[in-house]
Design a protein around this motif. Structure first.
Motif, PDB file in Angstrom:
ATOM      1  N   SER A  19       0.908  -1.174  -0.068  1.00 39.17           N
ATOM      2  CA  SER A  19       0.052   0.022  -0.251  1.00 39.17           C
ATOM      3  C   SER A  19       0.893   1.139   0.106  1.00 39.17           C
ATOM      4  O   SER A  19       0.434   2.133  -0.591  1.00 39.17           O
ATOM      5  CB  SER A  19      -0.856  -0.140   1.304  1.00 39.17           C
ATOM      6  N   THR A  23       1.345   4.433  -2.768  1.00 39.78           N
ATOM      7  CA  THR A  23       0.724   5.618  -2.509  1.00 39.78           C
ATOM      8  C   THR A  23       2.107   6.942  -2.867  1.00 39.78           C
ATOM      9  O   THR A  23       3.129   6.759  -2.549  1.00 39.78           O
ATOM     10  CB  THR A  23       0.646   5.720  -0.918  1.00 39.78           C
ATOM     11  N   ASP A  60      -5.355  -1.413  -7.649  1.00 42.18           N
ATOM     12  CA  ASP A  60      -6.612  -0.888  -7.602  1.00 42.18           C
ATOM     13  C   ASP A  60      -7.575  -1.862  -7.643  1.00 42.18           C
ATOM     14  O   ASP A  60      -8.494  -2.092  -7.144  1.00 42.18           O
ATOM     15  CB  ASP A  60      -6.882   0.404  -8.196  1.00 42.18           C
ATOM     16  N   ARG A  65     -10.169  -0.977  -5.052  1.00 43.44           N
ATOM     17  CA  ARG A  65      -9.889   0.511  -4.604  1.00 43.44           C
ATOM     18  C   ARG A  65     -10.507   1.506  -5.605  1.00 43.44           C
ATOM     19  O   ARG A  65     -10.086   1.411  -6.879  1.00 43.44           O
ATOM     20  CB  ARG A  65      -8.550   0.818  -4.335  1.00 43.44           C
ATOM     21  N   SER A  68     -12.210   7.610  -4.384  1.00 44.85           N
ATOM     22  CA  SER A  68     -11.361   8.270  -3.682  1.00 44.85           C
ATOM     23  C   SER A  68     -10.373   7.360  -2.946  1.00 44.85           C
ATOM     24  O   SER A  68      -9.421   7.954  -2.465  1.00 44.85           O
ATOM     25  CB  SER A  68     -11.979   9.008  -2.458  1.00 44.85           C
ATOM     26  N   GLU A  69     -10.530   6.208  -2.992  1.00 41.30           N
ATOM     27  CA  GLU A  69      -9.780   5.036  -2.301  1.00 41.30           C
ATOM     28  C   GLU A  69      -8.684   4.771  -3.417  1.00 41.30           C
ATOM     29  O   GLU A  69      -7.873   4.086  -3.012  1.00 41.30           O
ATOM     30  CB  GLU A  69     -10.633   3.839  -1.975  1.00 41.30           C
ATOM     31  N   SER A  70      -9.046   4.887  -4.657  1.00 37.56           N
ATOM     32  CA  SER A  70      -7.905   4.553  -5.706  1.00 37.56           C
ATOM     33  C   SER A  70      -6.560   5.422  -5.757  1.00 37.56           C
ATOM     34  O   SER A  70      -6.617   6.712  -5.091  1.00 37.56           O
ATOM     35  CB  SER A  70      -8.364   5.298  -7.173  1.00 37.56           C
ATOM     36  N   LEU A  71      -5.356   4.815  -5.799  1.00 35.81           N
ATOM     37  CA  LEU A  71      -4.342   5.276  -5.629  1.00 35.81           C
ATOM     38  C   LEU A  71      -3.457   5.594  -6.957  1.00 35.81           C
ATOM     39  O   LEU A  71      -2.178   6.226  -6.777  1.00 35.81           O
ATOM     40  CB  LEU A  71      -3.416   4.519  -4.799  1.00 35.81           C
TER      41      LEU A  71
END
Length: 378
Positions: A19, A23, A60, A65, A68-71
């Motif tokens: 994770s 990010t 993702d 994800r 808004s949780e997509s990175l």
């Protein structure tokens, strides 16, 4: 292999969690607040970031994800790129993506500056979900020099051809890491054979040979081993294919000069260092023709073809991926640490100027008479 694979085997030890690597604000090259396209370091950082964006797109998808949780988005949006298309395998996994540079038109009057209009990027192996199965099948094909028989490579080259037909090839870049780097090598060779030289950024490409960089012993022992290997391969290749000794490299392939990024501590790609060193040495002792003949075909693939009694019908390049007469190779001589692996993609947007000083630039070019420029690697 891929971004986070084989960490312990390569001496990387514990690394950041997946994770964290996804990010951008933690792991990405967020220090590049503006892009100097005249700098090879900046171009390298952007290309590797876009590849990491492909890894994160698949992350993702696997982790579900969304929104808004997509990175994934920051990996390209930070550099003013937009996502035009995702490239998906038959199992639904995302293995590549097409990005467009939004500020490209601002550089139309500066042709001397390398700026991409589009970048087509490919990730490496991901050992998650069902993705790992198709990835590992392609890794096996690389080992036997028959990546051109895979469905993903054919799909990738088709996507690249579509972009070349629509836009100028001079503004289309390719980028890939590990397995994705192998796809770029295959696609680059294929497009070169039909007259299109695409700028390519190739990170930690796999090579299907014994990594002599990882073995003990002096240069003399390594040279003797490689000379014997070249002679044996050239003899077998000529016996199986009725080929004459090759007296020159393919001029089209020679014109393609990809950027190759390798780490001598990475057993997956370290063989490229020895390959180019051996190529130079064989040319110096007047045995360049033997080396080229031995390198041009894979003995394993020839034997398999003889046993099966048929050849590939693929229109992709069938040359061994590592057969590169010309290249701009960057060697990262920094040893792996707990936070940086020798095969890791993130090493190519290194922020520490002290560590950047340990990067070595090697230009490999054939002379007109077939000899190579000296490769100064210790």
């Amino acid at each position: 292999m891929g971004r986070g694979s084989l960490r312990k085997m390569m001496g990387g030890g514990a690394t950041a969690s997946d994770s964290d690597t996804d990010t951008f604000s933690i792991f990405g090259p967020f220090h590049l607040t503006s892009i100097d396209w005249t700098s090879s370091y900046y171009r390298t950082s952007v290309a590797s970031s876009l590849v990491n964006g492909v890894y994160t797109l698949e992350g993702d998808r696997l982790e579900k994800r969304v929104g808004s949780e997509s990175l994934a988005k920051p990996w390209w949006e930070f550099f003013n790129f937009t996502l035009l298309e995702t490239l998906m395998d038959d199992d639904g996994s995302i293995y590549g993506a097409v990005f467009e540079y939004k500020l490209y038109n601002l550089y139309q009057n500066t042709p001397h500056v390398k700026v991409p209009h589009h970048v087509i990027a490919f990730r490496g192996t991901m050992l998650k979900g069902k993705t790992w199965k198709s990835d590992m099948k392609l890794n096996l094909k690389i080992s036997f020099n028959n990546l051109h028989q895979g469905g993903r490579p054919m799909h990738a080259v088709k996507a690249i051809r579509n972009m070349v037909e629509k836009y100028s090839e001079s503004a289309i870049w390719l980028a890939g890491h590990s397995l994705g780097a192998a796809l770029v090598l295959l696609a680059g060779k294929t497009m070169t054979s039909v007259g299109f030289l695409l700028e390519s950024y190739i990170f930690n490409p796999p090579i299907s040979s014994l990594p002599l960089e990882q073995l003990p012993g002096g240069d003399m022992i390594k040279n003797v081993f490689q000379i014997a290997k070249s002679v044996v391969k050239a003899t077998v290749v000529m016996a199986l294919t009725d080929l004459k000794v090759q007296d020159q490299d393919n001029p089209k392939t020679t014109s393609w000069i990809p950027y190759l990024y390798v780490n001598p501590a990475d057993p997956i790609c370290a063989g490229y260092i020895d390959y180019f060193r051996h190529k130079t040495y064989m040319s110096e002792i007047g045995a360049g023709e033997i080396e080229r003949t031995g390198a041009r075909k894979s003995v394993r693939s020839l034997l398999v073809g003889k046993i099966r009694g048929k050849s590939s019908t693929s229109d992709l390049s069938t040359e061994p991926l590592h057969l590169l007469p010309s290249a701009d190779m960057i060697v990262n001589n920094n040893k792996p640490t707990k936070s940086t692996t020798a095969h890791g993609l993130h090493q190519w947007w290194e922020r520490d100027s002290t560590l950047l000083a340990n990067w070595e630039s090697c230009c490999i070019r054939p002379y007109i008479e077939g000899k190579l420029d000296q490769l100064n690697l210790q």
